[in-house]
Scaffold this motif. Structure first.
Motif, PDB file in Angstrom:
ATOM      1  N   UNK A 204      -4.552   0.827  -9.689  1.00 45.01           N
ATOM      2  CA  UNK A 204      -5.861   0.793  -9.037  1.00 45.01           C
ATOM      3  C   UNK A 204      -5.809   0.669  -7.517  1.00 45.01           C
ATOM      4  N   UNK A 205      -4.626   0.676  -6.915  1.00 40.44           N
ATOM      5  CA  UNK A 205      -4.474   0.507  -5.457  1.00 40.44           C
ATOM      6  C   UNK A 205      -4.791  -0.906  -4.981  1.00 40.44           C
ATOM      7  N   UNK A 206      -5.326  -1.731  -5.835  1.00 37.14           N
ATOM      8  CA  UNK A 206      -5.575  -3.125  -5.479  1.00 37.14           C
ATOM      9  C   UNK A 206      -4.261  -3.902  -5.602  1.00 37.14           C
ATOM     10  N   UNK A 207      -4.065  -4.896  -4.746  1.00 38.01           N
ATOM     11  CA  UNK A 207      -2.854  -5.702  -4.881  1.00 38.01           C
ATOM     12  C   UNK A 207      -2.931  -6.496  -6.179  1.00 38.01           C
ATOM     13  N   UNK A 208      -1.933  -6.299  -7.030  1.00 37.61           N
ATOM     14  CA  UNK A 208      -1.932  -6.980  -8.320  1.00 37.61           C
ATOM     15  C   UNK A 208      -1.404  -8.401  -8.169  1.00 37.61           C
ATOM     16  N   UNK A 209      -2.215  -9.375  -8.570  1.00 32.83           N
ATOM     17  CA  UNK A 209      -1.777 -10.764  -8.662  1.00 32.83           C
ATOM     18  C   UNK A 209      -1.281 -10.947 -10.091  1.00 32.83           C
ATOM     19  N   UNK A 210       0.031 -10.894 -10.253  1.00 31.28           N
ATOM     20  CA  UNK A 210       0.631 -10.852 -11.575  1.00 31.28           C
ATOM     21  C   UNK A 210       1.054 -12.253 -11.995  1.00 31.28           C
ATOM     22  N   UNK A 211       0.320 -12.799 -12.958  1.00 33.38           N
ATOM     23  CA  UNK A 211       0.693 -14.100 -13.496  1.00 33.38           C
ATOM     24  C   UNK A 211       1.977 -13.910 -14.288  1.00 33.38           C
ATOM     25  N   UNK A 212       3.063 -14.479 -13.777  1.00 29.22           N
ATOM     26  CA  UNK A 212       4.413 -14.150 -14.231  1.00 29.22           C
ATOM     27  C   UNK A 212       4.489 -14.168 -15.757  1.00 29.22           C
ATOM     28  N   UNK A 213       4.819 -13.018 -16.345  1.00 31.05           N
ATOM     29  CA  UNK A 213       4.765 -12.903 -17.806  1.00 31.05           C
ATOM     30  C   UNK A 213       6.037 -13.366 -18.492  1.00 31.05           C
ATOM     31  N   UNK A 214       5.905 -13.665 -19.748  1.00 31.70           N
ATOM     32  CA  UNK A 214       7.056 -13.969 -20.591  1.00 31.70           C
ATOM     33  C   UNK A 214       7.629 -12.688 -21.182  1.00 31.70           C
ATOM     34  N   UNK A 215       6.751 -11.732 -21.476  1.00 28.11           N
ATOM     35  CA  UNK A 215       7.151 -10.518 -22.166  1.00 28.11           C
ATOM     36  C   UNK A 215       7.131  -9.323 -21.219  1.00 28.11           C
ATOM     37  N   UNK A 216       7.856  -8.290 -21.576  1.00 25.48           N
ATOM     38  CA  UNK A 216       7.850  -7.076 -20.777  1.00 25.48           C
ATOM     39  C   UNK A 216       7.868  -5.859 -21.693  1.00 25.48           C
ATOM     40  N   UNK A 217       7.302  -4.776 -21.177  1.00 21.46           N
ATOM     41  CA  UNK A 217       7.366  -3.516 -21.897  1.00 21.46           C
ATOM     42  C   UNK A 217       8.498  -2.683 -21.305  1.00 21.46           C
TER      43      UNK A 217
ATOM     44  N   UNK B  39      -4.460 -15.301   1.814  1.00 17.96           N
ATOM     45  CA  UNK B  39      -3.352 -14.704   2.561  1.00 17.96           C
ATOM     46  C   UNK B  39      -3.520 -13.195   2.692  1.00 17.96           C
ATOM     47  N   UNK B  40      -3.945 -12.568   1.588  1.00 16.16           N
ATOM     48  CA  UNK B  40      -4.160 -11.131   1.626  1.00 16.16           C
ATOM     49  C   UNK B  40      -5.257 -10.735   2.584  1.00 16.16           C
ATOM     50  N   UNK B  41      -6.334 -11.507   2.598  1.00 10.36           N
ATOM     51  CA  UNK B  41      -7.453 -11.200   3.505  1.00 10.36           C
ATOM     52  C   UNK B  41      -7.097 -11.464   4.963  1.00 10.36           C
ATOM     53  N   UNK B  42      -6.145 -12.355   5.190  1.00  8.78           N
ATOM     54  CA  UNK B  42      -5.689 -12.620   6.558  1.00  8.78           C
ATOM     55  C   UNK B  42      -4.587 -11.659   7.004  1.00  8.78           C
ATOM     56  N   UNK B  43      -3.983 -10.965   6.037  1.00 10.26           N
ATOM     57  CA  UNK B  43      -2.927  -9.986   6.340  1.00 10.26           C
ATOM     58  C   UNK B  43      -3.210  -8.728   5.522  1.00 10.26           C
ATOM     59  N   UNK B  44      -4.314  -8.094   5.860  1.00 10.71           N
ATOM     60  CA  UNK B  44      -4.806  -6.988   5.039  1.00 10.71           C
ATOM     61  C   UNK B  44      -3.831  -5.818   4.975  1.00 10.71           C
ATOM     62  N   UNK B  45      -3.135  -5.560   6.061  1.00 10.18           N
ATOM     63  CA  UNK B  45      -2.200  -4.429   6.050  1.00 10.18           C
ATOM     64  C   UNK B  45      -1.115  -4.621   5.004  1.00 10.18           C
ATOM     65  N   UNK B  46      -0.571  -5.834   4.934  1.00 13.02           N
ATOM     66  CA  UNK B  46       0.475  -6.128   3.967  1.00 13.02           C
ATOM     67  C   UNK B  46      -0.070  -6.103   2.547  1.00 13.02           C
ATOM     68  N   UNK B  47      -1.234  -6.698   2.341  1.00  9.01           N
ATOM     69  CA  UNK B  47      -1.835  -6.715   1.004  1.00  9.01           C
ATOM     70  C   UNK B  47      -2.124  -5.297   0.525  1.00  9.01           C
ATOM     71  N   UNK B  48      -2.650  -4.471   1.406  1.00 10.87           N
ATOM     72  CA  UNK B  48      -2.932  -3.085   1.050  1.00 10.87           C
ATOM     73  C   UNK B  48      -1.648  -2.336   0.741  1.00 10.87           C
ATOM     74  N   UNK B  49      -0.612  -2.621   1.500  1.00 13.25           N
ATOM     75  CA  UNK B  49       0.677  -1.957   1.288  1.00 13.25           C
ATOM     76  C   UNK B  49       1.238  -2.273  -0.094  1.00 13.25           C
ATOM     77  N   UNK B  50       1.139  -3.541  -0.508  1.00 17.37           N
ATOM     78  CA  UNK B  50       1.627  -3.933  -1.835  1.00 17.37           C
ATOM     79  C   UNK B  50       0.803  -3.263  -2.925  1.00 17.37           C
ATOM     80  N   UNK B  51      -0.510  -3.264  -2.731  1.00 13.93           N
ATOM     81  CA  UNK B  51      -1.380  -2.640  -3.724  1.00 13.93           C
ATOM     82  C   UNK B  51      -1.081  -1.162  -3.891  1.00 13.93           C
TER      83      UNK B  51
END
Length: 457
Positions: free
Chosen positions: A317-330, A361-373
């Motif tokens: 979705x181009x949004x920076x994903x806040x990934x709650x660290x999972x136990x499982x993986x695909x 943090x993302x809103x204060x460093x929008x360029x970095x947050x956008x880059x991750x997304x």
């Protein structure tokens, strides 16, 4: 003979020839005249077998459905692929490592029956299925459908094999049950996910070919829709909060997450919504389109009972994903890199606070947050195309088949399955199922071999 009469005779002769030729063409089209077909073929460019589309003509009103016998079974001139496989395909070697030294016996496969939804057998390019137990919705149907499309994509290239496949949420083959000198060898069972405590062999999930019960279309269509959805609102114009929408009642993790929603006392910079699939179904799924959910700068991924199919939709979705660290993986997420493709969030008693801080943090460093997304979205768009999904399946099944210490045979109780019979049988039960099958169907064989497999880790 006068000049006028001579021209009249010539004109009549030409007219007679044209009428006769037209009649011949029309009659040949109806009767399948061999000489006419040969004549037409000489006028049109000759296609290789790898370019010819599969026939897909069927009559679902016919009660005696059988699989066609005229499909190509080999690719005559398939060229080597110049494309390197994505890095996540390295994990195929790791998933199969428990059986690398001793191989896989028939007894090992049979012991997987205790967990399996169905047994799949491929012999000489044809698929046979023994249904062992039922599963939720159409997971097994679309998993089998995906394998059938692989056989159409690479006819004659998928080796003979026999395997057990489980279509549930939970992992089944526990490492602790297969340790020590006296432990029996682990049964190889294919599943949608695994974790550090299990030996399940990870395979792409059913939703890549469609999830009709919730109107999520096949991945190829959905990926294009998400790409267009990303263009509707520029990243910096999106709502400066973290968004999540789903069923919170499938796990305690999600129940706890809902406590982070905005209230009169706290605003943790997150906007959480409960997905009522029953209500959505009654209203035609108008408010659950995935491409319409790319409206916030941040999106949250959290597991359900185990892993969740939603991860690929969220990352795309181009949004920076806040990934709650999972136990499982695909199968593909093992190549995702924290702080490059997503922002990791630990699940603790302070999860709400950590989400709030990540958004700030993302809103204060929008360029970095956008880059991750955008990096996460690019990974999905480029590394998780259906071409690579099929290549992952091909390499996994090929490597698995090399480990078999027995000759696969068609078991009693198994039946041949193919695209035509499945589309008719399942389409008669639910129209959307047939539509998704036809939409995700492989139309012709690929004229190149699969991507180049990376070496082990």
């Amino acid at each position: 003979m006068s000049l006028g009469k001579r021209w009249a005779a010539i004109t009549i002769f030409i007219l007679f020839f044209v009428i006769s030729f037209v009649y011949w063409i029309d009659n040949s089209a109806l009767t399948g005249n061999y000489f006419f077909r040969t004549f037409v073929n000489t006028l049109s460019p000759r296609k290789s077998s790898a370019q010819v589309e599969f026939p897909f003509k069927f009559n679902c009103s016919n009660t005696n459905l059988t699989c066609p016998t005229n499909h190509p079974v080999t690719i005559e001139k398939a060229e080597s692929s110049p494309v390197a496989c994505p890095e996540y395909m390295r994990w195929i070697h790791e998933d199969l490592r428990p059986w690398k030294s001793a191989g896989i016996t028939r007894d090992m496969v049979e012991r997987g029956r205790d967990y399996a939804t169905f047994r799949l057998v491929i012999v000489k390019g044809k698929a046979y299925v023994e249904q062992i137990r039922g599963t939720f919705q159409t997971r097994d149907i679309f998993s089998i459908w995906g394998i059938l499309q692989l056989l159409r994509l690479y006819p004659g290239k998928v080796p003979d094999l026999e395997l057990m496949f489980v279509c549930g949420d939970e992992t089944v083959v526990k490492k602790r049950d297969h340790q020590g000198l006296k432990a029996t060898s682990a049964p190889p069972v294919f599943n949608y996910c695994e974790d550090d405590e299990t030996l399940d062999i990870v395979f792409p999930d059913w939703s890549f070919w469609g999830w009709p019960e919730v109107d999520i279309k096949p991945w190829g269509t959905t990926l294009e829709a998400l790409k267009e959805g990303n263009k509707k609102i520029k990243w910096k114009d999106r709502k400066p909060y973290a968004f999540w929408k789903g069923n919170p009642y499938v796990s305690q993790k999600r129940v706890e997450l809902m406590k982070c929603n905005r209230s009169n006392k706290n605003d943790w910079n997150v906007r959480l919504y409960t997905q009522d699939w029953g209500k959505e179904s009654r209203h035609g799924f108008k408010n659950s389109k995935l491409e319409d959910q790319c409206t916030h700068r941040y999106k949250i991924y959290i597991e359900g009972k185990t892993w969740s199919v939603s991860e690929k939709y969220i990352l795309a979705c181009n949004s920076m994903t806040l990934l709650l660290i999972p136990q499982y993986h695909d199968f593909f997420t093992r190549s995702l890199v924290p702080m490059q493709h997503y922002w990791p969030i630990k699940i603790t008693n302070n999860t709400c606070r950590d989400l709030k801080l990540a958004v700030e943090l993302g809103n204060n460093h929008t360029d970095k947050a956008q880059e991750i997304g955008e990096a996460g979205s690019k990974f999905i768009q480029e590394k998780l195309k259906m071409d690579f999904v099929y290549d992952y399946m091909f390499h996994l099944l090929s490597e698995y088949s090399k480990l078999l210490k027995f000759e696969p045979t068609i078991p009693v109780g198994a039946h041949e399955v193919c695209s035509e019979t499945m589309a008719c049988q399942e389409g008669n039960k639910f129209w959307r199922t047939k539509n998704f099958m036809v939409e995700s169907m492989v139309k012709s064989p690929r004229n190149t071999l699969p991507c180049t497999m990376p070496p082990p880790l």
